[in-house]
Design a protein around this motif. Structure first.
Motif, PDB file in Angstrom:
ATOM      1  N   VAL A 228      -6.777  -7.533 -13.294  1.00 54.67           N
ATOM      2  CA  VAL A 228      -6.261  -8.898 -13.181  1.00 54.67           C
ATOM      3  C   VAL A 228      -5.231  -9.000 -12.058  1.00 54.67           C
ATOM      4  O   VAL A 228      -5.121 -10.017 -11.374  1.00 54.67           O
ATOM      5  N   GLN A 229      -4.481  -7.929 -11.825  1.00 49.65           N
ATOM      6  CA  GLN A 229      -3.469  -7.927 -10.772  1.00 49.65           C
ATOM      7  C   GLN A 229      -4.096  -7.966  -9.379  1.00 49.65           C
ATOM      8  O   GLN A 229      -3.595  -8.656  -8.482  1.00 49.65           O
ATOM      9  N   VAL A 230      -5.203  -7.235  -9.172  1.00 53.06           N
ATOM     10  CA  VAL A 230      -5.797  -7.097  -7.841  1.00 53.06           C
ATOM     11  C   VAL A 230      -6.890  -8.134  -7.587  1.00 53.06           C
ATOM     12  O   VAL A 230      -7.162  -8.482  -6.441  1.00 53.06           O
ATOM     13  N   MET A 231      -7.491  -8.673  -8.643  1.00 53.63           N
ATOM     14  CA  MET A 231      -8.623  -9.585  -8.473  1.00 53.63           C
ATOM     15  C   MET A 231      -8.310 -10.798  -7.597  1.00 53.63           C
ATOM     16  O   MET A 231      -9.177 -11.216  -6.820  1.00 53.63           O
ATOM     17  N   PRO A 232      -7.108 -11.372  -7.638  1.00 55.65           N
ATOM     18  CA  PRO A 232      -6.844 -12.492  -6.718  1.00 55.65           C
ATOM     19  C   PRO A 232      -7.003 -12.111  -5.245  1.00 55.65           C
ATOM     20  O   PRO A 232      -7.466 -12.934  -4.445  1.00 55.65           O
ATOM     21  N   LEU A 233      -6.634 -10.881  -4.882  1.00 53.53           N
ATOM     22  CA  LEU A 233      -6.806 -10.446  -3.494  1.00 53.53           C
ATOM     23  C   LEU A 233      -8.276 -10.296  -3.151  1.00 53.53           C
ATOM     24  O   LEU A 233      -8.728 -10.748  -2.088  1.00 53.53           O
ATOM     25  N   THR A 234      -9.052  -9.668  -4.045  1.00 54.50           N
ATOM     26  CA  THR A 234     -10.490  -9.516  -3.783  1.00 54.50           C
ATOM     27  C   THR A 234     -11.185 -10.870  -3.765  1.00 54.50           C
ATOM     28  O   THR A 234     -12.169 -11.053  -3.044  1.00 54.50           O
ATOM     29  N   ALA A 235     -10.668 -11.820  -4.546  1.00 57.03           N
ATOM     30  CA  ALA A 235     -11.241 -13.172  -4.518  1.00 57.03           C
ATOM     31  C   ALA A 235     -10.903 -13.867  -3.211  1.00 57.03           C
ATOM     32  O   ALA A 235     -11.744 -14.570  -2.629  1.00 57.03           O
ATOM     33  N   LEU A 236      -9.690 -13.646  -2.712  1.00 54.28           N
ATOM     34  CA  LEU A 236      -9.236 -14.325  -1.507  1.00 54.28           C
ATOM     35  C   LEU A 236     -10.058 -13.936  -0.291  1.00 54.28           C
ATOM     36  O   LEU A 236     -10.371 -14.781   0.553  1.00 54.28           O
TER      37      LEU A 236
ATOM     38  N   SER B 279      -4.645   0.825   4.343  1.00 53.88           N
ATOM     39  CA  SER B 279      -4.823   1.084   2.909  1.00 53.88           C
ATOM     40  C   SER B 279      -3.966   2.260   2.456  1.00 53.88           C
ATOM     41  O   SER B 279      -3.276   2.184   1.419  1.00 53.88           O
ATOM     42  N   VAL B 280      -3.993   3.349   3.195  1.00 51.55           N
ATOM     43  CA  VAL B 280      -3.223   4.539   2.819  1.00 51.55           C
ATOM     44  C   VAL B 280      -1.730   4.249   2.873  1.00 51.55           C
ATOM     45  O   VAL B 280      -0.963   4.630   1.966  1.00 51.55           O
ATOM     46  N   THR B 281      -1.299   3.566   3.919  1.00 54.16           N
ATOM     47  CA  THR B 281       0.131   3.285   4.072  1.00 54.16           C
ATOM     48  C   THR B 281       0.653   2.374   2.969  1.00 54.16           C
ATOM     49  O   THR B 281       1.665   2.668   2.318  1.00 54.16           O
ATOM     50  N   THR B 282      -0.045   1.259   2.738  1.00 49.03           N
ATOM     51  CA  THR B 282       0.433   0.307   1.727  1.00 49.03           C
ATOM     52  C   THR B 282       0.300   0.863   0.315  1.00 49.03           C
ATOM     53  O   THR B 282       1.136   0.567  -0.550  1.00 49.03           O
ATOM     54  N   ALA B 283      -0.732   1.662   0.070  1.00 48.48           N
ATOM     55  CA  ALA B 283      -0.952   2.183  -1.283  1.00 48.48           C
ATOM     56  C   ALA B 283       0.016   3.304  -1.639  1.00 48.48           C
ATOM     57  O   ALA B 283       0.576   3.322  -2.746  1.00 48.48           O
ATOM     58  N   PHE B 284       0.239   4.231  -0.707  1.00 50.70           N
ATOM     59  CA  PHE B 284       1.013   5.420  -1.041  1.00 50.70           C
ATOM     60  C   PHE B 284       2.446   5.369  -0.514  1.00 50.70           C
ATOM     61  O   PHE B 284       3.367   5.859  -1.171  1.00 50.70           O
ATOM     62  N   VAL B 285       2.656   4.804   0.656  1.00 52.21           N
ATOM     63  CA  VAL B 285       4.007   4.736   1.212  1.00 52.21           C
ATOM     64  C   VAL B 285       4.786   3.567   0.620  1.00 52.21           C
ATOM     65  O   VAL B 285       5.927   3.712   0.176  1.00 52.21           O
ATOM     66  N   PHE B 286       4.154   2.375   0.587  1.00 49.86           N
ATOM     67  CA  PHE B 286       4.815   1.198   0.028  1.00 49.86           C
ATOM     68  C   PHE B 286       4.696   1.116  -1.484  1.00 49.86           C
ATOM     69  O   PHE B 286       5.378   0.307  -2.114  1.00 49.86           O
ATOM     70  N   GLY B 287       3.818   1.937  -2.071  1.00 51.40           N
ATOM     71  CA  GLY B 287       3.679   1.962  -3.523  1.00 51.40           C
ATOM     72  C   GLY B 287       2.905   0.798  -4.095  1.00 51.40           C
ATOM     73  O   GLY B 287       3.080   0.442  -5.275  1.00 51.40           O
ATOM     74  N   TRP B 288       2.025   0.186  -3.300  1.00 50.61           N
ATOM     75  CA  TRP B 288       1.246  -0.956  -3.782  1.00 50.61           C
ATOM     76  C   TRP B 288       0.007  -0.541  -4.582  1.00 50.61           C
ATOM     77  O   TRP B 288      -0.675  -1.395  -5.146  1.00 50.61           O
ATOM     78  N   GLU B 289      -0.312   0.734  -4.578  1.00 52.81           N
ATOM     79  CA  GLU B 289      -1.427   1.309  -5.338  1.00 52.81           C
ATOM     80  C   GLU B 289      -2.741   0.578  -5.042  1.00 52.81           C
ATOM     81  O   GLU B 289      -3.131   0.447  -3.881  1.00 52.81           O
ATOM     82  N   LEU B 290      -3.447   0.090  -6.074  1.00 55.73           N
ATOM     83  CA  LEU B 290      -4.758  -0.529  -5.843  1.00 55.73           C
ATOM     84  C   LEU B 290      -4.661  -1.750  -4.938  1.00 55.73           C
ATOM     85  O   LEU B 290      -5.537  -1.982  -4.090  1.00 55.73           O
ATOM     86  N   PHE B 291      -3.608  -2.525  -5.106  1.00 52.94           N
ATOM     87  CA  PHE B 291      -3.428  -3.705  -4.264  1.00 52.94           C
ATOM     88  C   PHE B 291      -3.330  -3.284  -2.798  1.00 52.94           C
ATOM     89  O   PHE B 291      -3.872  -3.957  -1.905  1.00 52.94           O
ATOM     90  N   GLY B 292      -2.682  -2.168  -2.549  1.00 53.33           N
ATOM     91  CA  GLY B 292      -2.565  -1.670  -1.191  1.00 53.33           C
ATOM     92  C   GLY B 292      -3.889  -1.184  -0.637  1.00 53.33           C
ATOM     93  O   GLY B 292      -4.211  -1.430   0.540  1.00 53.33           O
ATOM     94  N   LEU B 293      -4.677  -0.499  -1.469  1.00 54.16           N
ATOM     95  CA  LEU B 293      -5.986  -0.023  -1.009  1.00 54.16           C
ATOM     96  C   LEU B 293      -6.868  -1.189  -0.570  1.00 54.16           C
ATOM     97  O   LEU B 293      -7.533  -1.136   0.467  1.00 54.16           O
ATOM     98  N   TRP B 294      -6.874  -2.252  -1.359  1.00 50.66           N
ATOM     99  CA  TRP B 294      -7.722  -3.394  -1.037  1.00 50.66           C
ATOM    100  C   TRP B 294      -7.142  -4.259   0.077  1.00 50.66           C
ATOM    101  O   TRP B 294      -7.883  -4.993   0.742  1.00 50.66           O
TER     102      TRP B 294
END
Length: 612
Positions: A512-520, A560-575
């Motif tokens: 539910v957290q990431v779906m708005p980004l994939t929808a956008l 994806s790698v930077t936002t997911a692992f460095v910024f800590g956005w996890e799945l949201f960062g990957l997408w």
């Protein structure tokens, strides 16, 4: 997501009489051995067929579209001959010619070049196709009407009088895209069923199926699909030359080649648990995924045979065979998943999911064989021959580029799945739900891009640059509506969709957290897919390939790698990396297509045809 039915050409029938009545062409010298056809019967086997002074004819693939092989195999191209087809070669059947005539008649009527009642009994009399005394429709020969239509079409094209409209092209796109969408969804459902059945066992099982499917795609299925692309060239060429049994010989060679390739694939899958333990931080996931892949090894040869077999039938213009097979296997796969995974008496849990895949993997080539043997396509099977063990190099030379292209696309998206496993099992399970959702919505835009690409290619082949431009613009408009529809659909069902797979609150929360980004990014995804399709229709697919490589590996992965692992956005960062990359592709490809010099594209197509 890019790439990636075949429409009937609107320009072919104007060439038909020319095909049948023109004299033989001189032999073609210096033929590239990678794309020539060797005659396998009682003719000199060392000289390429297209280099001999025979009645065989070189057929140009310019102006045609071939369906991306990693999805459903290629369709038979819409062929425009640079020289005549031999008399008596029924490459196009009567039904296809009638459909092409009907298409041309409609275009001529829309442009007020033919009367609105053309094709009726009265119009036949007025054009001299029948006499006033011919009251019986049975005396009318459709060949006569076809012959009468040809000069009208040729003159209209030469004078630049044939145009199309946005309304007309929208209707054509819907007509072509709907059956394609149904076919693609059926094929994708084979993967969906395993995720659905195993995912409801628990989040570990859902994550393990995702991990196993990713590994199978990268190390097996993408390899089979990529290597089989050489048949997209070899089989249609063989069929077009009139040497139909050579199509069967190419099938045998590819089947043997894929059989050899299966050996290292099977070894990799058998030891996949040990390999995954080194890569994946969760040992239980590696164990379950390894079990899934070990069972899957039994079905690998069957999958390879189906990949080669569907090209064998489609090279003959038999597009429905694979669809019929999927219409049987897709529902059966769902039933098998229930019985083998969940049934209280016959089910055996997680292992039932890959077992159902194995059964379907072998059933698909079996049903395709039965179709060929008892329905249509057997004329191209000349029996087993020792020549299948010889002359593999031309086939391999064509296979390698296809392998690289398919693997690049698979790897980019599967890397996201691999990276998600470094967060937790719940993250990996949520990633599988997100991938499934975006894949389902992607199929609609993908089908539309294939329909639009084919339409543009057909117009270019008929030298109708203005019509091709209108069709391309219509495609972008339709892609925008499809993207908006997918956005609304995904935002409205996000919470309910994840419950089809699991009710684990942690997984549901991540989705539910990431779906708005994939929808956008659905809007830009459909437009980028359309841009890639139109570049293929123009014969400029190399541009799309370069753009995709930059988008996926220069833009998407670093972000994806930077936002997911460095910024800590996890799945949201990957997408987020994928979303930005798709925006880049959409803007660049749309700009390139809209700024196309259509006259030059038509001239380039004509030049390639003349040199072919």
């Amino acid at each position: 997501m890019s790439f990636n039915g075949s429409a009937k050409s609107s320009g072919i029938s104007s060439l038909w009489n020319h095909y049948r009545n023109s004299p033989p062409v001189p032999p073609i010298e210096d033929e590239d051995p990678a794309v020539t056809i060797a005659v396998e019967d009682d003719i000199d086997h060392e000289t390429p067929l297209l280099s001999r002074n025979t009645d065989s004819r070189r057929l140009s693939l310019v102006g045609s579209y071939r369906r991306p092989s990693f999805t459903f195999g290629s369709s038979r191209p819409t062929l425009l001959a640079s020289s005549p087809i031999p008399t008596g070669l029924s490459f196009l059947n009567r039904t296809e010619i009638d459909q092409m005539d009907a298409e041309e008649q409609e275009l001529l009527k829309d442009n007020h070049i033919l009367p609105s009642d053309y094709g009726t009994a009265s119009a036949r009399w007025c054009t001299g196709l029948t006499s006033p005394d011919d009251n019986d429709e049975g005396v009318f020969d459709p060949e006569d009407e076809h012959a009468a239509l040809v000069p009208e079409w040729n003159k209209a094209v030469e004078d630049g009088l044939v145009h199309t409209t946005y309304k007309r092209e929208a209707k054509v796109l819907v007509k072509y895209a709907v059956p394609l969408y149904v076919t693609f969804v059926l094929q994708y459902s084979l993967t969906f069923a395993s995720l659905f059945s195993a995912g409801n066992l628990g989040k570990n099982e859902l994550a393990a199926v995702t991990l196993a499917s990713m590994t199978a795609n990268i190390t097996g299925y993408a390899i089979y699909q990529g290597l089989s692309t050489s048949l997209d060239t070899l089989c249609p060429q063989a069929y077009g030359s009139g040497n139909k049994t050579l199509v069967g010989l190419h099938l045998q060679r590819m089947s043997l080649f894929l059989g050899v390739i299966t050996i290292p694939i099977v070894i990799t899958w058998l030891f996949s648990e040990q390999i995954l333990r080194v890569i994946i931080p969760e040992p239980e996931l590696a164990e379950l995924a390894g079990l899934y892949l070990r069972i899957l090894t039994i079905g690998a040869p069957g999958y390879a045979l189906f990949e080669a077999g569907k090209r064998f039938v489609q090279a003959q213009g038999i597009f429905t065979a694979s669809t019929y097979v999927l219409m049987i296997c897709a529902p059966l796969n769902g039933v098998l998943n229930y019985i083998l995974v969940w049934h209280p008496r016959f089910g055996f849990g997680f292992a039932g999911a890959p077992t159902s895949v194995v059964i379907v993997d072998w059933l698909m080539p079996l049903l395709l064989f039965l179709y060929v043997r008892f329905v249509n396509g057997y004329e191209c099977w000349g029996g087993f021959t020792k020549r299948a063990f010889e002359n593999w190099w031309p086939m391999i030379k064509l296979s390698i580029p296809g392998l690289v292209m398919v693997e690049a696309e698979f790897l980019a998206f599967e890397l996201l799945t691999l990276l998600s496993s470094y967060f937790s099992t719940a993250h990996l399970a949520a990633q599988s739900v997100l991938v499934t959702a975006t894949s389902i919505t992607f199929q609609l835009g993908f089908a539309l891009s294939i329909a639009s690409s084919t339409r543009v290619a057909n117009f270019l082949g008929a030298t109708l640059e203005d019509a091709a431009k209108t069709a391309a613009h219509t495609g972008f408009i339709a892609a925008g509506f499809i993207g908006l529809f997918n956005f609304c659909l995904m935002t409205s069902i996000s919470s309910r969709f994840v419950l089809l797979f699991t009710d684990d609150p942690e997984i549901v929360g991540y989705v539910v957290q990431v779906m708005p980004l994939t929808a956008l990014f659905q809007c830009v995804d459909s437009i980028s897919t359309m841009g890639s399709g139109l570049l293929r229709g123009q014969g400029r697919q190399h541009i799309g390939s370069y753009i995709n490589i930059v988008a996926y590996y220069v833009i998407a992965m670093p972000i994806s790698v930077t936002t997911a692992f460095v910024f800590g956005w996890e799945l949201f960062g990957l997408w987020s990396g994928i979303a930005i990359a798709l925006l880049f592709v959409a803007i660049l490809e749309t700009t390139i297509v809209l700024k196309t010099d259509w006259a030059k594209v038509v001239a380039d197509a004509k030049a390639r045809i003349s040199m072919a």
